[in-house]
Motif scaffolding. Structure first.
Motif, PDB file in Angstrom:
ATOM      1  N   VAL A  20      96.540   2.707  43.939  1.00 22.97           N
ATOM      2  CA  VAL A  20      96.751   4.130  43.665  1.00 22.97           C
ATOM      3  C   VAL A  20      98.240   4.418  43.484  1.00 22.97           C
ATOM      4  O   VAL A  20      98.644   5.125  42.552  1.00 22.97           O
ATOM      5  N   LYS A  21      99.081   3.882  44.367  1.00 19.78           N
ATOM      6  CA  LYS A  21     100.527   4.117  44.264  1.00 19.78           C
ATOM      7  C   LYS A  21     101.074   3.556  42.959  1.00 19.78           C
ATOM      8  O   LYS A  21     101.906   4.193  42.286  1.00 19.78           O
ATOM      9  N   LEU A  22     100.625   2.362  42.588  1.00 21.74           N
ATOM     10  CA  LEU A  22     101.074   1.743  41.338  1.00 21.74           C
ATOM     11  C   LEU A  22     100.684   2.591  40.137  1.00 21.74           C
ATOM     12  O   LEU A  22     101.506   2.872  39.253  1.00 21.74           O
ATOM     13  N   LEU A  70      82.706   6.165  49.082  1.00 22.89           N
ATOM     14  CA  LEU A  70      83.245   6.759  47.861  1.00 22.89           C
ATOM     15  C   LEU A  70      84.022   8.041  48.179  1.00 22.89           C
ATOM     16  O   LEU A  70      85.059   8.310  47.574  1.00 22.89           O
ATOM     17  N   ALA A  71      83.532   8.809  49.128  1.00 17.94           N
ATOM     18  CA  ALA A  71      84.245  10.027  49.531  1.00 17.94           C
ATOM     19  C   ALA A  71      85.585   9.691  50.173  1.00 17.94           C
ATOM     20  O   ALA A  71      86.587  10.386  49.949  1.00 17.94           O
ATOM     21  N   THR A  72      85.616   8.613  50.955  1.00 15.93           N
ATOM     22  CA  THR A  72      86.875   8.173  51.569  1.00 15.93           C
ATOM     23  C   THR A  72      87.880   7.747  50.505  1.00 15.93           C
ATOM     24  O   THR A  72      89.073   8.091  50.580  1.00 15.93           O
ATOM     25  N   LEU A  73      87.405   7.021  49.495  1.00 16.11           N
ATOM     26  CA  LEU A  73      88.291   6.605  48.403  1.00 16.11           C
ATOM     27  C   LEU A  73      88.826   7.814  47.643  1.00 16.11           C
ATOM     28  O   LEU A  73      90.002   7.849  47.256  1.00 16.11           O
ATOM     29  N   ARG A  74      87.985   8.790  47.436  1.00  8.50           N
ATOM     30  CA  ARG A  74      88.446  10.009  46.751  1.00  8.50           C
ATOM     31  C   ARG A  74      89.538  10.700  47.569  1.00  8.50           C
ATOM     32  O   ARG A  74      90.558  11.135  47.007  1.00  8.50           O
ATOM     33  N   ASN A  75      89.340  10.806  48.864  1.00  8.87           N
ATOM     34  CA  ASN A  75      90.349  11.440  49.719  1.00  8.87           C
ATOM     35  C   ASN A  75      91.680  10.692  49.658  1.00  8.87           C
ATOM     36  O   ASN A  75      92.754  11.300  49.613  1.00  8.87           O
ATOM     37  N   THR A  76      91.606   9.357  49.648  1.00 10.80           N
ATOM     38  CA  THR A  76      92.821   8.552  49.551  1.00 10.80           C
ATOM     39  C   THR A  76      93.524   8.798  48.231  1.00 10.80           C
ATOM     40  O   THR A  76      94.746   8.983  48.178  1.00 10.80           O
ATOM     41  N   PHE A  77      92.768   8.801  47.151  1.00 15.13           N
ATOM     42  CA  PHE A  77      93.335   9.044  45.822  1.00 15.13           C
ATOM     43  C   PHE A  77      94.023  10.401  45.773  1.00 15.13           C
ATOM     44  O   PHE A  77      95.180  10.521  45.340  1.00 15.13           O
ATOM     45  N   GLU A  78      93.354  11.426  46.229  1.00 12.27           N
ATOM     46  CA  GLU A  78      93.917  12.776  46.158  1.00 12.27           C
ATOM     47  C   GLU A  78      95.108  12.952  47.093  1.00 12.27           C
ATOM     48  O   GLU A  78      96.018  13.735  46.804  1.00 12.27           O
ATOM     49  N   VAL A  81      98.225  10.763  45.224  1.00  9.80           N
ATOM     50  CA  VAL A  81      98.701  11.159  43.900  1.00  9.80           C
ATOM     51  C   VAL A  81      99.450  12.487  44.021  1.00  9.80           C
ATOM     52  O   VAL A  81      98.885  13.491  44.468  1.00  9.80           O
ATOM     53  N   PRO A  82     100.720  12.527  43.636  1.00  5.36           N
ATOM     54  CA  PRO A  82     101.496  13.767  43.749  1.00  5.36           C
ATOM     55  C   PRO A  82     100.886  14.899  42.932  1.00  5.36           C
ATOM     56  O   PRO A  82     100.257  14.667  41.887  1.00  5.36           O
ATOM     57  N   ALA A  83     101.102  16.103  43.390  1.00  4.08           N
ATOM     58  CA  ALA A  83     100.570  17.283  42.689  1.00  4.08           C
ATOM     59  C   ALA A  83     101.183  17.445  41.299  1.00  4.08           C
ATOM     60  O   ALA A  83     100.591  18.104  40.431  1.00  4.08           O
ATOM     61  N   SER A  84     102.339  16.838  41.079  1.00  2.49           N
ATOM     62  CA  SER A  84     103.003  16.943  39.773  1.00  2.49           C
ATOM     63  C   SER A  84     102.284  16.145  38.689  1.00  2.49           C
ATOM     64  O   SER A  84     102.572  16.298  37.495  1.00  2.49           O
ATOM     65  N   ILE A  85     101.361  15.276  39.076  1.00  2.00           N
ATOM     66  CA  ILE A  85     100.622  14.450  38.120  1.00  2.00           C
ATOM     67  C   ILE A  85      99.243  15.058  37.898  1.00  2.00           C
ATOM     68  O   ILE A  85      98.493  15.304  38.852  1.00  2.00           O
ATOM     69  N   ALA A  86      98.902  15.285  36.656  1.00  3.68           N
ATOM     70  CA  ALA A  86      97.560  15.769  36.337  1.00  3.68           C
ATOM     71  C   ALA A  86      96.554  14.671  36.676  1.00  3.68           C
ATOM     72  O   ALA A  86      96.697  13.524  36.228  1.00  3.68           O
ATOM     73  N   SER A  87      95.550  15.005  37.462  1.00  2.00           N
ATOM     74  CA  SER A  87      94.618  13.975  37.903  1.00  2.00           C
ATOM     75  C   SER A  87      93.222  14.544  38.080  1.00  2.00           C
ATOM     76  O   SER A  87      93.039  15.754  38.231  1.00  2.00           O
ATOM     77  N   ARG A  88      92.260  13.664  38.061  1.00  4.49           N
ATOM     78  CA  ARG A  88      90.888  14.022  38.381  1.00  4.49           C
ATOM     79  C   ARG A  88      90.164  12.787  38.904  1.00  4.49           C
ATOM     80  O   ARG A  88      90.687  11.662  38.819  1.00  4.49           O
ATOM     81  N   TRP A  89      88.979  12.990  39.437  1.00  2.00           N
ATOM     82  CA  TRP A  89      88.251  11.918  40.117  1.00  2.00           C
ATOM     83  C   TRP A  89      86.887  11.707  39.465  1.00  2.00           C
ATOM     84  O   TRP A  89      86.220  12.668  39.057  1.00  2.00           O
ATOM     85  N   MET A  90      86.471  10.430  39.371  1.00  2.00           N
ATOM     86  CA  MET A  90      85.140  10.068  38.885  1.00  2.00           C
ATOM     87  C   MET A  90      84.533   9.062  39.857  1.00  2.00           C
ATOM     88  O   MET A  90      85.228   8.133  40.303  1.00  2.00           O
ATOM     89  N   GLN A  91      83.261   9.209  40.158  1.00  2.00           N
ATOM     90  CA  GLN A  91      82.563   8.226  40.978  1.00  2.00           C
ATOM     91  C   GLN A  91      81.099   8.199  40.594  1.00  2.00           C
ATOM     92  O   GLN A  91      80.569   9.177  40.065  1.00  2.00           O
ATOM     93  N   CYS A  92      80.453   7.072  40.836  1.00  2.00           N
ATOM     94  CA  CYS A  92      79.025   7.000  40.567  1.00  2.00           C
ATOM     95  C   CYS A  92      78.415   5.846  41.339  1.00  2.00           C
ATOM     96  O   CYS A  92      79.105   4.899  41.736  1.00  2.00           O
ATOM     97  N   VAL A  93      77.114   5.954  41.561  1.00  2.00           N
ATOM     98  CA  VAL A  93      76.356   4.869  42.171  1.00  2.00           C
ATOM     99  C   VAL A  93      75.770   4.055  41.034  1.00  2.00           C
ATOM    100  O   VAL A  93      74.745   4.407  40.446  1.00  2.00           O
TER     101      VAL A  93
END
Length: 270
Positions: A20-22, A70-78, A81-93
């Protein structure tokens, strides 16, 4: 040319922080939108003392555990990722490879770490991803949180895959301090010299200053990786599967070596 959208794959069984940091740093560098992505699936069969059976209760428990991960990974991602970067999340089973191949249509670049293990329900098959996504795949070095891209090695073999890889990597190549185009050959004949001269002209037209090297001897991935370390490269750009994929995996192949080399970041295209 630049990357406008980057998708980063987070494996469900790995530490997501370095990847995520990279990817966030790259999104900031290219002023790109960053999509966080995670997927895994539940095997349809459950092993019991009586053999393999369908067991709804077990599958439902596993699904809840997976959705929690998957929810834990989403929390880590959010969080990372700095607020200055436009971002969104996708997940699926779903199986990770198939899901990411489908999601890749919305991105210019895919970022992922080296997978560990062979469970297709939880692990990404990088080879199938490169073949199916139609997008360059940046395979990050193990635990890498930053990528300078100051020195880049281009693995050159005149063919469609290598030409595609050079074009796909232009956003990195134009920002590099040093670009070395290297080819492996038993004898540096006129055709090899001509192809190297042409790729230098192509890069120059895109404001990339590069030099060439011919690595003599039997072509091999380990020789390429050793040369990358010798010149201080932190990225290798390479086309994949110049021979049939079956032959690559049966006989080793440069592609297979590069995919298993965790000490350096690779940008792979097909």
């Amino acid at each position: 040319m630049s990357y406008k959208t980057i998708i980063v794959n987070l494996a469900v069984d790995a530490d997501p922080d370095p990847t995520v940091k990279l990817s966030a740093a790259m999104a900031a560098r290219f002023e790109a939108q960053l999509i966080g992505f995670a997927a895994a699936d539940i095997p349809p069969l459950v092993a019991t003392e009586k053999g393999f059976v369908y067991e709804g209760g077990v599958m439902e428990t596993r699904r809840r555990e997976l959705e929690k991960r998957l929810a834990t990974l989403r929390n880590t991602f959010e969080r990372l990722v700095p607020a200055s970067i436009a971002s969104r999340w996708m997940q699926c089973v779903h199986t990770p490879t198939h899901a990411l191949v489908a999601a890749a249509r919305s991105a210019d670049l895919i970022v992922t770490a080296n997978g560990r293990g062979d469970d297709p329900f939880r692990m990404l098959d990088v080879g199938s991803l490169v073949l199916g996504a139609g997008r360059p795949v940046l395979l990050a070095a193990d635990n890498a949180e930053h990528l300078s891209g100051k020195t880049i090695l281009v693995a050159w073999k005149d063919g469609r895959e290598a030409r595609r890889a050079v074009t796909d990597a232009l956003p990195f190549l134009t920002r590099a301090g040093q670009v070395v185009v290297a080819t492996m050959a038993g004898e540096p004949g006129a055709d090899i010299r001509a192809s190297l001269a042409d790729i230098l002209l192509f890069l120059k037209a895109h404001d990339v200053s590069a030099r060439t090297e011919v690595l003599l001897g039997e072509p091999g991935g380990h020789q390429l990786v050793e040369f990358a370390h010798m010149i201080g490269a932190d990225v290798i750009v390479s086309g994949c599967y110049g021979h049939s994929r079956l032959r690559e995996w049966a006989f080793g192949g440069i592609t297979r070596t590069l995919m298993s080399e965790g000490g350096i970041t690779r940008i792979l295209s097909n």
